[in-house]
Every structure is written in structure tokens, then in C-alpha cells.
Motif scaffolding. Structure first.
Motif, PDB file in Angstrom:
ATOM      1  N   PRO A 288     -53.306   5.963 -17.278  1.00 41.68           N
ATOM      2  CA  PRO A 288     -53.521   5.672 -15.840  1.00 41.68           C
ATOM      3  C   PRO A 288     -52.516   4.645 -15.324  1.00 41.68           C
ATOM      4  O   PRO A 288     -52.879   3.603 -14.782  1.00 41.68           O
ATOM      5  CB  PRO A 288     -54.957   5.134 -15.815  1.00 41.68           C
ATOM      6  N   TYR A 289     -51.238   4.940 -15.532  1.00 42.56           N
ATOM      7  CA  TYR A 289     -50.182   4.002 -15.189  1.00 42.56           C
ATOM      8  C   TYR A 289     -49.312   4.568 -14.083  1.00 42.56           C
ATOM      9  O   TYR A 289     -49.044   5.772 -14.019  1.00 42.56           O
ATOM     10  CB  TYR A 289     -49.299   3.701 -16.408  1.00 42.56           C
ATOM     11  N   LEU A 290     -48.867   3.658 -13.235  1.00 45.07           N
ATOM     12  CA  LEU A 290     -47.875   3.960 -12.206  1.00 45.07           C
ATOM     13  C   LEU A 290     -46.704   3.009 -12.410  1.00 45.07           C
ATOM     14  O   LEU A 290     -46.895   1.788 -12.471  1.00 45.07           O
ATOM     15  CB  LEU A 290     -48.473   3.783 -10.804  1.00 45.07           C
ATOM     16  N   PHE A 291     -45.502   3.554 -12.522  1.00 44.82           N
ATOM     17  CA  PHE A 291     -44.306   2.754 -12.738  1.00 44.82           C
ATOM     18  C   PHE A 291     -43.508   2.694 -11.441  1.00 44.82           C
ATOM     19  O   PHE A 291     -43.350   3.715 -10.751  1.00 44.82           O
ATOM     20  CB  PHE A 291     -43.450   3.337 -13.852  1.00 44.82           C
ATOM     21  N   SER A 292     -43.015   1.497 -11.129  1.00 44.57           N
ATOM     22  CA  SER A 292     -42.247   1.306  -9.908  1.00 44.57           C
ATOM     23  C   SER A 292     -41.002   0.485 -10.218  1.00 44.57           C
ATOM     24  O   SER A 292     -41.026  -0.407 -11.067  1.00 44.57           O
ATOM     25  CB  SER A 292     -43.091   0.600  -8.839  1.00 44.57           C
ATOM     26  N   VAL A 293     -39.919   0.785  -9.513  1.00 45.87           N
ATOM     27  CA  VAL A 293     -38.667   0.046  -9.640  1.00 45.87           C
ATOM     28  C   VAL A 293     -38.183  -0.297  -8.238  1.00 45.87           C
ATOM     29  O   VAL A 293     -38.549   0.360  -7.252  1.00 45.87           O
ATOM     30  CB  VAL A 293     -37.597   0.847 -10.404  1.00 45.87           C
ATOM     31  N   CYS A 301     -45.205  -1.954 -14.357  1.00 46.28           N
ATOM     32  CA  CYS A 301     -46.205  -0.979 -14.795  1.00 46.28           C
ATOM     33  C   CYS A 301     -47.544  -1.393 -14.197  1.00 46.28           C
ATOM     34  O   CYS A 301     -48.070  -2.477 -14.498  1.00 46.28           O
ATOM     35  CB  CYS A 301     -46.272  -0.924 -16.316  1.00 46.28           C
ATOM     36  N   TRP A 302     -48.095  -0.516 -13.352  1.00 39.76           N
ATOM     37  CA  TRP A 302     -49.360  -0.792 -12.676  1.00 39.76           C
ATOM     38  C   TRP A 302     -50.486  -0.044 -13.378  1.00 39.76           C
ATOM     39  O   TRP A 302     -50.370   1.156 -13.644  1.00 39.76           O
ATOM     40  CB  TRP A 302     -49.303  -0.347 -11.211  1.00 39.76           C
ATOM     41  N   ASP A 303     -51.559  -0.748 -13.671  1.00 34.23           N
ATOM     42  CA  ASP A 303     -52.769  -0.123 -14.197  1.00 34.23           C
ATOM     43  C   ASP A 303     -53.636   0.258 -12.998  1.00 34.23           C
ATOM     44  O   ASP A 303     -54.160  -0.624 -12.286  1.00 34.23           O
ATOM     45  CB  ASP A 303     -53.507  -1.095 -15.122  1.00 34.23           C
ATOM     46  N   VAL A 310     -49.638  -4.805 -15.227  1.00 38.92           N
ATOM     47  CA  VAL A 310     -49.984  -5.167 -16.605  1.00 38.92           C
ATOM     48  C   VAL A 310     -48.750  -5.367 -17.468  1.00 38.92           C
ATOM     49  O   VAL A 310     -48.841  -5.980 -18.537  1.00 38.92           O
ATOM     50  CB  VAL A 310     -50.889  -4.084 -17.237  1.00 38.92           C
ATOM     51  N   ARG A 311     -47.582  -4.855 -17.049  1.00 37.37           N
ATOM     52  CA  ARG A 311     -46.360  -5.029 -17.843  1.00 37.37           C
ATOM     53  C   ARG A 311     -45.152  -5.171 -16.928  1.00 37.37           C
ATOM     54  O   ARG A 311     -45.102  -4.563 -15.855  1.00 37.37           O
ATOM     55  CB  ARG A 311     -46.132  -3.841 -18.790  1.00 37.37           C
ATOM     56  N   HIS A 312     -44.192  -5.965 -17.375  1.00 40.74           N
ATOM     57  CA  HIS A 312     -42.885  -6.054 -16.751  1.00 40.74           C
ATOM     58  C   HIS A 312     -41.835  -5.693 -17.794  1.00 40.74           C
ATOM     59  O   HIS A 312     -41.968  -6.033 -18.976  1.00 40.74           O
ATOM     60  CB  HIS A 312     -42.606  -7.476 -16.233  1.00 40.74           C
ATOM     61  N   TRP A 344     -37.014   2.363 -22.302  1.00 41.53           N
ATOM     62  CA  TRP A 344     -38.007   1.350 -22.636  1.00 41.53           C
ATOM     63  C   TRP A 344     -39.160   1.982 -23.418  1.00 41.53           C
ATOM     64  O   TRP A 344     -39.540   3.125 -23.160  1.00 41.53           O
ATOM     65  CB  TRP A 344     -38.580   0.702 -21.374  1.00 41.53           C
ATOM     66  N   ASP A 345     -39.706   1.221 -24.337  1.00 38.45           N
ATOM     67  CA  ASP A 345     -40.970   1.593 -24.992  1.00 38.45           C
ATOM     68  C   ASP A 345     -42.100   1.143 -24.075  1.00 38.45           C
ATOM     69  O   ASP A 345     -42.234  -0.061 -23.781  1.00 38.45           O
ATOM     70  CB  ASP A 345     -41.068   0.932 -26.361  1.00 38.45           C
ATOM     71  N   ILE A 346     -42.907   2.082 -23.612  1.00 42.67           N
ATOM     72  CA  ILE A 346     -43.933   1.760 -22.625  1.00 42.67           C
ATOM     73  C   ILE A 346     -44.933   0.760 -23.173  1.00 42.67           C
ATOM     74  O   ILE A 346     -45.359  -0.171 -22.479  1.00 42.67           O
ATOM     75  CB  ILE A 346     -44.644   3.058 -22.169  1.00 42.67           C
ATOM     76  N   ARG A 347     -45.315   0.882 -24.441  1.00 42.55           N
ATOM     77  CA  ARG A 347     -46.395   0.060 -24.970  1.00 42.55           C
ATOM     78  C   ARG A 347     -45.930  -1.359 -25.310  1.00 42.55           C
ATOM     79  O   ARG A 347     -46.611  -2.325 -25.020  1.00 42.55           O
ATOM     80  CB  ARG A 347     -46.975   0.734 -26.214  1.00 42.55           C
ATOM     81  N   THR A 348     -44.753  -1.481 -25.937  1.00 44.80           N
ATOM     82  CA  THR A 348     -44.313  -2.794 -26.410  1.00 44.80           C
ATOM     83  C   THR A 348     -43.410  -3.525 -25.422  1.00 44.80           C
ATOM     84  O   THR A 348     -43.040  -4.678 -25.676  1.00 44.80           O
ATOM     85  CB  THR A 348     -43.556  -2.643 -27.740  1.00 44.80           C
ATOM     86  N   LYS A 349     -43.021  -2.881 -24.331  1.00 50.41           N
ATOM     87  CA  LYS A 349     -42.115  -3.453 -23.330  1.00 50.41           C
ATOM     88  C   LYS A 349     -40.718  -3.704 -23.879  1.00 50.41           C
ATOM     89  O   LYS A 349     -39.901  -4.365 -23.231  1.00 50.41           O
ATOM     90  CB  LYS A 349     -42.667  -4.757 -22.754  1.00 50.41           C
ATOM     91  N   ALA A 350     -40.421  -3.201 -25.079  1.00 52.82           N
ATOM     92  CA  ALA A 350     -39.111  -3.435 -25.689  1.00 52.82           C
ATOM     93  C   ALA A 350     -38.090  -2.442 -25.142  1.00 52.82           C
ATOM     94  O   ALA A 350     -38.426  -1.300 -24.800  1.00 52.82           O
ATOM     95  CB  ALA A 350     -39.196  -3.306 -27.203  1.00 52.82           C
TER      96      ALA A 350
END
Length: 543
Positions: A288-293, A301-303, A310-312, A344-350
């Protein structure tokens, strides 16, 4: 004593207070006479003159040395470069061979496997006719024809091989670039009687040109405006549709992201957090994520269950223009003004890898599960196909003459399309083989979209929408959108568009701060809206 008077300069002189001074006016020291004082003054004056002469001599020598060295350097440069002036650089053999190979493959690939021309049999006919013995003319003709057929059946392969060798020898002697490659007889196709079907080079080119003529387009219903949605305070730059087809999200120059209900067009939610224009959006199919740039260098990353970030993802050095989610892997790909695409790895932000190679901003992205997994379009007029396993470029396509601003991957075919101000071009995966041009949209194409019914839509900077048939490249509808009341006539540009999951609704994001929803005309039929198409007599241009 002398009878001749001495000059007054030889007599000691006194100062204003009665002290002795020399001829040069230097006071005498204690215990010194005026004669000693005058001698010292003369020595000092002579020393200063000698030093001045030495300094002038040194400066003259230094200037002369600089002049001589400059002349020597000029002479050496003259000797070194005068002989090679107006001469070309030496030929780089490997580069020249690669250039020739590319040109040969481009120009002569369609005639390398042509079957050889039919060898002349007139002499054989004459010999067989002269050597045959028969009583009647009719019997002679029958026997001769039978013998000719036997000779053709027995020696056909030998005659073809000889013609091939002779043709190859002629080409080598004439300095031909391409050597003829013989094709086996069982692949050339046969006609009754054992004769092999053969085409000359002229006939082969005619057949190729006929195959390139426009195909008859499929009839599509015209599209019409269904709804206009207002709510943003800036240019609407991004749109993304929910995989469940219940809502869609838009990003704008007012730094907000708005969630709209797809069925009714009502506003459901507004997300704030960017500090500059939002340029692209992507909705995940798995989470349930929305990604914006945006132009603020941020990737968020929006939950959507909590309606918060929830992530940058930090790493871009300038504004980010595009983003896309890998369909099978947990990877996010972004491209921006720093001329690279970052994975980018979505889960680790790497940051998994950086795909570098473009010389201008990356403005379009395409991601698919098959190879090539990542396709990028840039303002340097090139399209690059990337191999994620190696992290390097698989192929670079340089056919475009203008900035590549849009890119899409066909939902059913193994092809993709790129849009620029010069043309829309269709390519074949995985190597990026050029297939055809879709020409006619004479504007700066900002965005393209396609549905499963093979309706291709292109939107331009001047507010024009063109609807194309994907197979034939025929434009069956085009018009210019009208800006909403209160806007300038120039505020009618189309920045982004997307079809919904069914392909029956088209959402466009425009410069008049509005969102327009389009749909097909249900009442249209081939009788009410006939297909005004005529086949072109000229073949389609390849490039």
C-alpha cells in the motif's frame, strides 16, 4: 710650491659649522681628512655605476635568453607540426572496421540472403538440339525438352554453385563490401517441377517496399470529454492510477499530492510534504505504497494506510523527473537532472546501483520484468536499454534528433515506444531494433499512453491530443484542448496522461491546473464515424 694655481676643487672645504667635507659633499669621519673622504665618495660612486651597468647587462641578457628560448620553442613547434599540417589523422583500423560493419549491416542486410539469379541455359539448349538425332521435328522437340529437364534436375545444384562462386568472385574483384551468402535449396522454397523460386535484387526491393506500406487501420471509436476536475493551485505534472481502479493520484506544482475517486471525481485526500513541484508518481502493485518524486531532490514513500511518509531515498544531486516500480522485484528506479538513473531497494532504502551514461537529464523511464528490465530516455536525444544483472548499458539508441520526453512499454507486445518532438518511434525488445515511425504530431510531445485496445495517445506542449492506431500508425482523431475559464490561451499544455486499468478512461494533467477525464463515444459506429483512410502509394520511411 708650484707656479700654477691648483683648482679650487682640490682644496679642502668646510661645512656650515666648520667641519671638513669632501668634494662630493660627504662629511669626513673622525680622524679623517677631506682627501680620504673624497676618495671614499669616489669609490662609492664608481661602485654604484658598476652595479647599475651590471644590472642593465643582466636584464639585457635575460631578455635575450627569453627571446632565444621562445624562438627555439617556436622553431621546434614549426618543425614538428609543419610537415603534418593539412594531413588527416592516421586511420584507426578497428574503429573503421566497426563503422563499415554497421553500415554494411544497415544497407545490405536485406539482400545478403537472396537466392542467386537463374543461370542462362540457352547454350545448353543449342548443344542438346544439335546433338540430338531424330526423324521428325516434333520428336526432336520432345526429346530435347526431356533432355533439358533431366539436365536441369541433375545439374541444378552445380549450376547454382557455379553461379554463386562466379558472383562472389565478381564482387571481390569489384571491391564489393558484402560477400554473397548462399542459401540452401531446401530453404529457398520450390515450385512444381523442381524449379527453385528466385527473385532478382530489383524484385526483392520491390517486395520489401510493398511490405512496408501502411496497413489498413482498425476502426476505433472517437473520444470525448467526460469530466473536468479542479483543485490544484499549480500545473498538474503527474498522475498514477490505483491497481484496483478505485482512485488515482495527481501531483502538482503547488507541492501537494491529491487522491481522487475515479468514479465520481471527488477529492478523497491531500498529502503534503514536498517543498517543490511534484514531477512523477508511482503506485505499488504489492504494497500500500505511493512513491513520489519532485524538483526538491526528494524521493518519498507514502504509506496509504497511515497517510504519511515512511521512507526517504537520498542520493539525487538535483531535481528528480521520473520514477517507476519494478513489476516483480522490490526495486524503485528514479531518474533526474543529474543525468543518472538510480535503482533503490524499497525495503532497506539502500541505493542498489547507479545507471550512468546519459549526458543530460533523464526524463522518461520504463521498467518491465523481461529484458531489458530498465529503459531510459534522456534530453541528450538517446534511449538506453540497461542490463540490471551487469549494471551496464545493453544498447544505446540514437535515432531521435530531439529530446526524448516520454516512453511507454506495450501491455501485450514485446515492444516499447518513445516520444520526442521529431517522431514517435516503435522499438522491438530486447535489443531495441527499430520497427517504424509514427509521424504527424508536429509539437513537443510531453507524454504518451496506450491501452490494451491498441489506442495510442500523445499529448503535446501546445495542448494537442492525437489518437493513433498502434498497428498502422494512423491518426484517427486529433484536437486541441480548451483551457478552463479564467486561464490564458497559452495554458493548455498537457504534461502527463494515463489510462485507467480498463483502458476506457483517459486522465490528462494540464497546465491550466485542471485534470480532464476522457472516454470513448458509446454512440459512435463505423457508419456514423467512417474511417477516412486511403492507402499511401509511397512506402513508409524507415528513419
Amino acid at each position: 710650491t708650484s707656479h700654477f694655481p691648483l683648482p679650487t676643487s682640490h682644496f679642502p672645504r668646510s661645512g656650515p659649522f666648520g667641519e671638513l667635507v669632501s668634494r662630493s659633499g660627504v662629511p669626513a669621519g673622525p680622524g679623517e681628512s677631506s682627501w680620504d673622504c673624497g676618495r671614499k665618495a669616489e669609490e662609492k660612486l664608481h661602485h654604484s655605476k658598476v652595479m647599475a651597468a651590471a644590472a642593465s647587462t643582466t636584464s639585457k641578457r635575460l631578455a635575450q635568453d627569453v627571446r632565444e628560448r621562445a624562438y627555439a620553442t617556436l622553431l621546434d613547434s614549426h618543425k614538428m607540426f609543419l610537415a603534418n599540417y593539412s594531413l588527416r589523422e592516421p586511420l584507426h583500423l578497428s574503429s573503421h572496421q566497426a563503422k563499415l560493419a554497421i553500415k554494411i549491416g544497415d544497407e545490405y542486410s536485406h539482400i545478403q540472403m537472396m537466392p542467386p539469379p537463374k543461370p542462362p541455359l540457352s547454350r545448353k539448349r543449342i548443344k542438346l538440339a544439335n546433338g540430338s538425332a531424330s526423324t521428325s521435328n516434333q520428336d526432336e522437340k520432345e526429346k530435347t525438352e526431356v533432355k533439358i529437364e533431366d539436365v536441369e534436375d541433375e545439374n541444378m545444384n552445380k549450376a547454382i554453385e557455379g553461379a554463386v562462386q562466379q558472383r562472389a568472385g565478381d564482387k571481390r574483384s569489384a571491391g564489393a563490401l558484402v560477400e554473397y551468402k548462399a542459401q540452401p535449396a531446401h530453404k529457398a522454397g520450390a515450385i512444381g517441377g523442381g524449379m527453385i523460386q528466385r527473385y532478382t535484387a530489383h524484385q526483392q526491393l520491390i517486395l520489401k517496399a510493398r511490405s512496408k506500406r501502411m496497413k489498413k487501420p482498425v476502426w476505433h471509436a472517437p473520444w470525448k470529454l467526460m469530466r473536468v476536475i479542479s483543485g490544484h493551485l499549480g500545473w498538474v505534472r503527474a498522475v498514477a492510477v490505483d491497481p484496483t481502479n478505485e482512485w488515482f493520484a495527481t501531483g502538482s506544482g503547488d507541492r501537494t499530492i491529491k487522491i481522487w475517486d475515479l468514479a465520481s471525481g471527488t477529492l478523497k485526500l491531500t498529502l503534503t510534504g514536498h517543498i517543490n513541484s511534484v514531477t512523477d508518481l508511482a503506485v505499488s502493485h504489492k504494497y500500500p505504497y505511493l512513491f513520489s518524486v519532485g524538483n526538491d531532490k526528494l524521493v518519498k514513500c507514502w504509506d496509504l494506510e497511515q497517510n504519511k511518509v515512511v521512507r526517504h531515498y537520498h542520493g539525487h544531486l538535483s531535481g528528480v523527473f521520473s520514477c517507476a516500480i519494478h513489476p516483480t522485484l522490490d526495486l524503485l528506479v528514479t531518474g533526474g537532472r543529474d543525468s543518472v538513473a538510480r535503482v533503490w531497494d524499497i525495503r532497506t532504502k539502500a541505493e542498489a546501483m547507479v545507471l550512468g551514461g546519459h549526458t543530460n537529464c533523464v526524463s522518461a523511464l520504463g521498467v518491465q520484468g523481461a529484458k531489458p528490465q530498465v529503459i531510459t530516455g534522456s534530453h541528450d536525444n538517446t534511449v538506453r536499454l540497461w542490463d540490471l544483472t551487469k549494471g551496464a548499458t545493453h544498447a544505446t539508441l540514437t535515432n531521435h534528433k530531439k529530446s526524448v520526453r516520454s516512453l511507454l512499454i506495450h501491455p501485450k507486445e514485446y515492444t516499447f515506444c518513445t516520444g520526442a518532438a521529431d517522431n514517435l518511434k516503435v522499438w522491438k525488445c530486447p535489443d531495441g531494433v527499430f520497427m517504424r515511425n509514427i509521424s504527424g504530431h508536429a509539437a513537443i510531445v510531453n507524454t504518451i499512453a496506450i491501452n490494451r485496445d491498441n489506442v495510442l495517445v500523445s499529448g503535446a506542449d501546445n495542448g494537442t491530443l492525437h489518437f493513433w492506431d498502434w498497428k498502422s500508425g494512423w491518426c484517427f482523431q486529433n484536437f486541441k484542448v480548451k483551457p478552463q475559464p479564467g486561464s490564458l490561451d497559452s495554458e493548455c499544455g498537457i504534461f502527463k496522461m494515463a489510462f485507467d486499468m480498463t483502458g476506457s478512461r483517459l486522465i490528462t494533467c494540464e497546465a491550466d491546473k485542471s485534470i480532464k477525464v476522457w472516454k470513448e463515444d458509446e454512440t459512435a459506429t463505423p457508419e456514423t464515424h467512417p474511417l477516412n483512410w486511403k492507402p499511401s502509394k509511397r512506402p513508409m520511411r524507415g528513419f
